[in-house]
Design a protein around this motif. Structure first.
Motif, PDB file in Angstrom:
ATOM      1  N   GLY A  94      27.005  44.371  27.261  1.00  0.00           N
ATOM      2  CA  GLY A  94      27.473  43.340  28.174  1.00  0.00           C
ATOM      3  C   GLY A  94      28.840  43.671  28.743  1.00  0.00           C
ATOM      4  O   GLY A  94      29.330  44.790  28.652  1.00  0.00           O
ATOM      5  N   GLY A  95      29.489  42.683  29.344  1.00  0.00           N
ATOM      6  CA  GLY A  95      30.800  42.917  29.916  1.00  0.00           C
ATOM      7  C   GLY A  95      30.741  43.025  31.421  1.00  0.00           C
ATOM      8  O   GLY A  95      29.801  42.590  32.062  1.00  0.00           O
ATOM      9  N   ARG A  96      31.735  43.673  31.991  1.00  0.00           N
ATOM     10  CA  ARG A  96      31.875  43.629  33.436  1.00  0.00           C
ATOM     11  C   ARG A  96      30.866  44.489  34.170  1.00  0.00           C
ATOM     12  O   ARG A  96      30.766  44.403  35.387  1.00  0.00           O
ATOM     13  CB  ARG A  96      33.298  44.028  33.840  1.00  0.00           C
ATOM     14  N   HIS A  97      30.122  45.336  33.490  1.00  0.00           N
ATOM     15  CA  HIS A  97      29.112  46.157  34.165  1.00  0.00           C
ATOM     16  C   HIS A  97      27.702  45.649  33.890  1.00  0.00           C
ATOM     17  O   HIS A  97      26.730  46.366  34.097  1.00  0.00           O
ATOM     18  CB  HIS A  97      29.219  47.619  33.712  1.00  0.00           C
ATOM     19  N   VAL A  98      27.584  44.409  33.433  1.00  0.00           N
ATOM     20  CA  VAL A  98      26.282  43.916  32.993  1.00  0.00           C
ATOM     21  C   VAL A  98      25.258  43.909  34.123  1.00  0.00           C
ATOM     22  O   VAL A  98      24.055  44.078  33.890  1.00  0.00           O
ATOM     23  CB  VAL A  98      26.429  42.503  32.380  1.00  0.00           C
ATOM     24  N   ASN A  99      25.696  43.733  35.371  1.00  0.00           N
ATOM     25  CA  ASN A  99      24.740  43.673  36.479  1.00  0.00           C
ATOM     26  C   ASN A  99      23.950  44.964  36.628  1.00  0.00           C
ATOM     27  O   ASN A  99      22.793  44.963  37.039  1.00  0.00           O
ATOM     28  CB  ASN A  99      25.451  43.335  37.791  1.00  0.00           C
ATOM     29  N   HIS A 100      24.567  46.101  36.286  1.00  0.00           N
ATOM     30  CA  HIS A 100      23.854  47.375  36.391  1.00  0.00           C
ATOM     31  C   HIS A 100      22.731  47.471  35.356  1.00  0.00           C
ATOM     32  O   HIS A 100      21.663  48.031  35.614  1.00  0.00           O
ATOM     33  CB  HIS A 100      24.823  48.541  36.219  1.00  0.00           C
ATOM     34  N   LEU A 159      23.964  37.531  26.351  1.00  0.00           N
ATOM     35  CA  LEU A 159      24.928  36.625  25.729  1.00  0.00           C
ATOM     36  C   LEU A 159      26.327  37.096  26.108  1.00  0.00           C
ATOM     37  O   LEU A 159      26.734  38.211  25.757  1.00  0.00           O
ATOM     38  CB  LEU A 159      24.770  36.603  24.210  1.00  0.00           C
ATOM     39  N   LEU A 160      27.060  36.259  26.836  1.00  0.00           N
ATOM     40  CA  LEU A 160      28.420  36.574  27.264  1.00  0.00           C
ATOM     41  C   LEU A 160      29.422  35.653  26.578  1.00  0.00           C
ATOM     42  O   LEU A 160      29.073  34.564  26.129  1.00  0.00           O
ATOM     43  CB  LEU A 160      28.547  36.418  28.786  1.00  0.00           C
ATOM     44  N   ASP A 161      30.665  36.084  26.516  1.00  0.00           N
ATOM     45  CA  ASP A 161      31.741  35.228  26.008  1.00  0.00           C
ATOM     46  C   ASP A 161      32.205  34.303  27.128  1.00  0.00           C
ATOM     47  O   ASP A 161      32.409  34.756  28.263  1.00  0.00           O
ATOM     48  CB  ASP A 161      32.925  36.077  25.537  1.00  0.00           C
ATOM     49  N   LEU A 162      32.384  33.015  26.831  1.00  0.00           N
ATOM     50  CA  LEU A 162      32.894  32.099  27.855  1.00  0.00           C
ATOM     51  C   LEU A 162      34.390  32.326  28.092  1.00  0.00           C
ATOM     52  O   LEU A 162      34.879  32.177  29.213  1.00  0.00           O
ATOM     53  CB  LEU A 162      32.637  30.648  27.445  1.00  0.00           C
ATOM     54  N   ASP A 163      35.113  32.718  27.041  1.00  0.00           N
ATOM     55  CA  ASP A 163      36.540  33.068  27.178  1.00  0.00           C
ATOM     56  C   ASP A 163      37.343  31.964  27.866  1.00  0.00           C
ATOM     57  O   ASP A 163      38.176  32.227  28.747  1.00  0.00           O
ATOM     58  CB  ASP A 163      36.704  34.377  27.961  1.00  0.00           C
ATOM     59  N   LYS A 164      37.100  30.737  27.488  1.00  0.00           N
ATOM     60  CA  LYS A 164      37.795  29.609  28.113  1.00  0.00           C
ATOM     61  C   LYS A 164      39.305  29.741  27.930  1.00  0.00           C
ATOM     62  O   LYS A 164      39.794  29.987  26.825  1.00  0.00           O
ATOM     63  CB  LYS A 164      37.291  28.286  27.530  1.00  0.00           C
ATOM     64  N   ARG A 184      34.030  33.208  34.304  1.00  0.00           N
ATOM     65  CA  ARG A 184      32.860  33.841  33.671  1.00  0.00           C
ATOM     66  C   ARG A 184      31.565  33.282  34.256  1.00  0.00           C
ATOM     67  O   ARG A 184      30.593  34.010  34.447  1.00  0.00           O
ATOM     68  CB  ARG A 184      32.896  33.616  32.162  1.00  0.00           C
ATOM     69  N   VAL A 185      31.546  31.993  34.524  1.00  0.00           N
ATOM     70  CA  VAL A 185      30.360  31.384  35.149  1.00  0.00           C
ATOM     71  C   VAL A 185      30.155  31.976  36.542  1.00  0.00           C
ATOM     72  O   VAL A 185      29.041  32.337  36.922  1.00  0.00           O
ATOM     73  CB  VAL A 185      30.512  29.853  35.208  1.00  0.00           C
ATOM     74  N   LYS A 186      31.249  32.073  37.301  1.00  0.00           N
ATOM     75  CA  LYS A 186      31.171  32.668  38.643  1.00  0.00           C
ATOM     76  C   LYS A 186      30.656  34.107  38.563  1.00  0.00           C
ATOM     77  O   LYS A 186      29.803  34.518  39.362  1.00  0.00           O
ATOM     78  CB  LYS A 186      32.562  32.639  39.281  1.00  0.00           C
ATOM     79  N   TYR A 187      31.165  34.865  37.604  1.00  0.00           N
ATOM     80  CA  TYR A 187      30.733  36.258  37.436  1.00  0.00           C
ATOM     81  C   TYR A 187      29.229  36.341  37.206  1.00  0.00           C
ATOM     82  O   TYR A 187      28.517  37.130  37.842  1.00  0.00           O
ATOM     83  CB  TYR A 187      31.481  36.889  36.266  1.00  0.00           C
ATOM     84  N   ASP A 227      32.342  30.118  50.227  1.00  0.00           N
ATOM     85  CA  ASP A 227      33.760  29.907  49.916  1.00  0.00           C
ATOM     86  C   ASP A 227      33.929  29.163  48.600  1.00  0.00           C
ATOM     87  O   ASP A 227      34.830  29.473  47.801  1.00  0.00           O
ATOM     88  CB  ASP A 227      34.440  29.117  51.041  1.00  0.00           C
ATOM     89  N   GLN A 228      33.078  28.169  48.381  1.00  0.00           N
ATOM     90  CA  GLN A 228      33.166  27.421  47.123  1.00  0.00           C
ATOM     91  C   GLN A 228      32.884  28.324  45.925  1.00  0.00           C
ATOM     92  O   GLN A 228      33.554  28.222  44.893  1.00  0.00           O
ATOM     93  CB  GLN A 228      32.176  26.247  47.150  1.00  0.00           C
ATOM     94  N   LEU A 229      31.901  29.200  46.070  1.00  0.00           N
ATOM     95  CA  LEU A 229      31.589  30.127  44.981  1.00  0.00           C
ATOM     96  C   LEU A 229      32.752  31.093  44.758  1.00  0.00           C
ATOM     97  O   LEU A 229      33.138  31.360  43.608  1.00  0.00           O
ATOM     98  CB  LEU A 229      30.310  30.906  45.291  1.00  0.00           C
ATOM     99  N   GLU A 230      33.319  31.612  45.824  1.00  0.00           N
ATOM    100  CA  GLU A 230      34.418  32.561  45.700  1.00  0.00           C
ATOM    101  C   GLU A 230      35.627  31.931  45.021  1.00  0.00           C
ATOM    102  O   GLU A 230      36.407  32.617  44.358  1.00  0.00           O
ATOM    103  CB  GLU A 230      34.804  33.098  47.078  1.00  0.00           C
ATOM    104  N   ASN A 231      35.797  30.619  45.179  1.00  0.00           N
ATOM    105  CA  ASN A 231      36.949  29.929  44.591  1.00  0.00           C
ATOM    106  C   ASN A 231      36.624  29.244  43.270  1.00  0.00           C
ATOM    107  O   ASN A 231      37.469  28.521  42.720  1.00  0.00           O
ATOM    108  CB  ASN A 231      37.498  28.883  45.574  1.00  0.00           C
ATOM    109  N   MET A 232      35.429  29.479  42.738  1.00  0.00           N
ATOM    110  CA  MET A 232      35.019  28.790  41.510  1.00  0.00           C
ATOM    111  C   MET A 232      35.984  29.070  40.366  1.00  0.00           C
ATOM    112  O   MET A 232      36.256  28.179  39.532  1.00  0.00           O
ATOM    113  CB  MET A 232      33.592  29.201  41.126  1.00  0.00           C
TER     114      MET A 232
END
Length: 677
Positions: free
Chosen positions: A449-455, A470-475, A484-487, A514-519
């Motif tokens: 997981g992590g920042r390359h999960v989309n690949h 399973l990702l960390d919410l990292d609130k 993290r939700v936006k990601y 725009d709303q998604l980009e600013n989430m």
């Protein structure tokens, strides 16, 4: 000259729609049992190995039985190229060019020339069980039936296949019999007449020495005397005992390979080797054959006269080495040598390697771009390549190495992607509470997981392997919470999830770009639970509120405390000049002190990291747990800590207090795998 592509139509498990498989210098075919791996190798044996075509080679649709098939047809096409795509000049000395130049195809001006060799076969039901089968070999020079040109047996023979079965017996290949590897090797030697005379002379000398031995003389006389009692034919009057025939072919049939030195004075034969070494020696024979054929090509290119050649054969332009399960009988530490040797073979101009494997130990040693993943879908084989990010993308190297590190995902019925080592330990443990054996149902837990999960999502979607993430919410951590939700949402959109389904709000409106980009800038977490629940519909889950490690001590702190030795644990000095006390030994009154509250603030900052928040979205109890979070997971090794704590937690206690996210993941895994509860 290299094989670059295979096309199948109605051949065995390949259906009526053309299936194209690109071939590299070393191509690995992987997939579950009966997915079509051996079928690919068999096609090359049918094309270039003169293997019989049978009724079973014709595709049977899923809704038909063999008895219902009255007629059928299939074709296999093999594409061969002669120059590298990025080569600056043409290799005019390429041995294969002269063989196939007249049948070159060029798709466009300046294009790379290639040839296509095709096998067509037809079946009709007849009086015999096998029916009536007709087949033909052609060059493809243009599209359509009129573009087929018969290929001679000589031209087809210039492409050889060597099939190495899963069960290897080099002893059979070391017999100088027609078709064996040793026969092919010895058959290449240019035996000059002068050499034959020298050999015959030496054998005659040996026969004389043997005949002079007194015991042999006695045996010879007794045999001759007894022999005359049985016949009167003068042609066979004398019976001699000789060392061997003077015929060179018969002499060569007696050749053997021996291995020395040994721990005894006796040399080892091939049959004395273990299965693993036999398997490796089989590959050694192949390498020897190819080296000799390469030498023969060099002699031909250098226009060495026939009389002066060391080798007297007209070698093939290309040899295809087909290896079934190279891992068989070979210990894991030798598998690296197996792949290294196969890579040496593939690097030759006159050879390529195609392998099938079920072994992660083999697959992780093969470049992902050289892997072809096969699976059965609706009764036919689907072939897919492994698609990596673009080389210039920063994620290319990470994803490539991660895939090589966890090759078991290729063989999985379900993959669970986690953030790291903690997930690798905890997810299998929780899943095992709801299903008997993860290996039996084919679940792989892979910390990718992590920042390359989309690949990895793209890869698993492409291979049609279901997965859960399973990702960390990292609130309150930088990039965490709403970030993290936006990601997760953006990665799902990149993987072709319908935007209107994913971003529809209550009332029917759709979240704008725009709303998604600013989430990630949204304040407050009142509604984040609804978004988390929505993402679970897409198999994306979160360890909330921070990560999986915090989640565990929030539920099972008392068992993590059991892992401490007598003097272990975080300490604090409540009163000046007083001895330090362990945190979990403090009284309620001592926990009200400024020093203790400052300690909480310090560990909250440490847990949420430098650019994180101050913990205002966490409860008082959760902030106190940050002290233990820092102690257990920022000061000590996470895997060891979790393993020690799990030793104290009984399965029934673990299941009774299981965090909701793990229960939800187990339910989804059961659903995806169609496991009956």
């Amino acid at each position: 000259m290299k094989l670059t592509k295979l096309v199948f139509n109605n051949y065995r498990c390949f259906g009526p729609t053309d299936t194209t498989i690109n071939i590299s210098d070393l191509t690995a075919f992987i997939g579950n049992n009966s997915s079509g791996k051996t079928t690919v190798l068999s096609a090359l044996r049918k094309l270039f190995g003169n293997f019989k075509i049978t009724k079973s080679d014709f595709h049977i649709p899923l809704d038909k039985s063999p008895e219902e098939i009255t007629e059928g047809n299939f074709y296999i096409e093999a594409y061969f190229e002669f120059f590298e795509e990025d080569s600056e000049g043409l290799d005019e000395d390429d041995y294969g060019i002269a063989q196939y130049f007249e049948n070159f195809i060029v798709d466009h001006p300046g294009g790379n020339p290639y040839i296509v060799i095709r096998l067509d076969a037809n079946y009709e039901k007849g009086s015999s069980p096998e029916g009536i089968i007709d087949f033909k070999y052609h060059y493809v020079v243009n599209k359509g039936e009129e573009g087929l040109k018969p290929i001679s047996a000589h031209d087809r023979n210039k492409i050889q296949v060597i099939y190495i079965p899963a069960v290897r017996n080099p002893s059979e290949q070391l017999k100088n019999a027609t078709g064996t590897i040793l026969w092919r090797i010895l058959n290449q030697i240019n035996w000059k007449e002068s050499d034959k005379e020298k050999i015959n002379k030496k054998i005659d000398e040996l026969d004389k020495v043997v005949a002079e031995q007194s015991g042999i003389n006695i045996v010879k006389k007794v045999v001759s005397s007894s022999w005359k009692n049985y016949h009167n034919d003068s042609r066979y009057n004398e019976a001699n005992i000789k060392f061997g025939s003077s015929d060179l072919d018969n002499i060569l049939k007696k050749l053997e390979v021996e291995f020395t030195p040994t721990h005894t004075e006796k040399a080892f034969k091939v049959d004395d080797l273990g299965d693993g070494l036999k398997s490796l020696f089989y590959l050694t024979l192949i390498n020897t054959l190819l080296e000799l054929e390469n030498e023969a090509i060099t002699e031909i290119k250098n226009r060495v006269s026939i009389e002066e050649r060391v080798l007297n054969i007209d070698p093939p332009a290309l040899t295809l080495i087909l290896v079934e399960e190279p891992e068989n009988h070979v210990s894991p530490h030798l598998l690296g040598k197996v792949i290294k040797n196969l890579n040496n073979i593939r690097n030759r101009n006159n050879s390529q390697v195609l392998i099938t494997s079920h072994s992660p130990s083999i697959i992780k040693r093969v470049e992902p771009t050289e892997i072809r993943h096969l699976r059965i879908e609706n009764g036919t084989t689907i072939a897919k390549e492994i698609v990596l990010p673009e080389k210039q993308d920063e994620s290319f190297k990470y994803v490539k190495e991660a895939i090589k590190a966890y090759p078991e995902l290729y063989f999985s019925s379900l993959v669970v992607l986690g953030e790291g080592d903690s997930e690798d330990i905890l997810i299998p443990k929780f899943l095992s509470l709801y299903m008997d054996d993860l290996d039996t149902v084919g679940i792989s837990v892979v910390p990718l997981g992590g920042r390359h999960v989309n690949h990895f999502w793209k890869l698993l979607n492409q291979l049609n392997i279901p997965f859960i993430t399973l990702l960390d919410l990292d609130k309150e951590r930088e990039g965490g919470g709403w970030g993290r939700v936006k990601y997760a949402i953006k990665q799902l959109l990149e993987n072709d999830v319908v935007r209107s389904e994913l971003l529809t709000l209550e009332g029917g409106s759709i979240l704008t770009e725009d709303q998604l980009e600013n989430m990630h800038t949204w304040e407050g977490y009142e509604y984040i639970g609804g978004w988390i629940d929505m993402l679970e519909n897409y198999n994306v889950y979160f360890s909330s509120p921070l990560d999986i490690d915090f989640l565990m001590i929030e539920k099972f702190l008392e068992y993590y405390l059991m892992t401490l030795e007598k003097n272990e644990g975080p300490r604090i000095k409540i009163i000046e000049n007083e001895k330090q006390k362990r945190i979990h030994e403090l009284t309620d009154e001592e926990k009200q002190s400024t020093i203790y509250q400052d300690r909480i603030k310090s560990d909250v900052t440490r847990a949420l990291k430098e650019k994180g928040g101050n913990g205002h979205t966490y409860t008082k109890k959760q902030k106190e747990l940050m002290i233990w979070y820092s102690y257990f997971f920022l000061n000590r090794g996470k895997p060891v800590t979790h393993l020690q704590a799990l030793n104290y937690i009984a399965d029934d206690v673990l299941q009774a207090n299981i965090p909701d996210v793990f229960k939800n993941i187990a339910d989804k895994a059961t659903l995806l795998l169609n496991i009956e509860e």
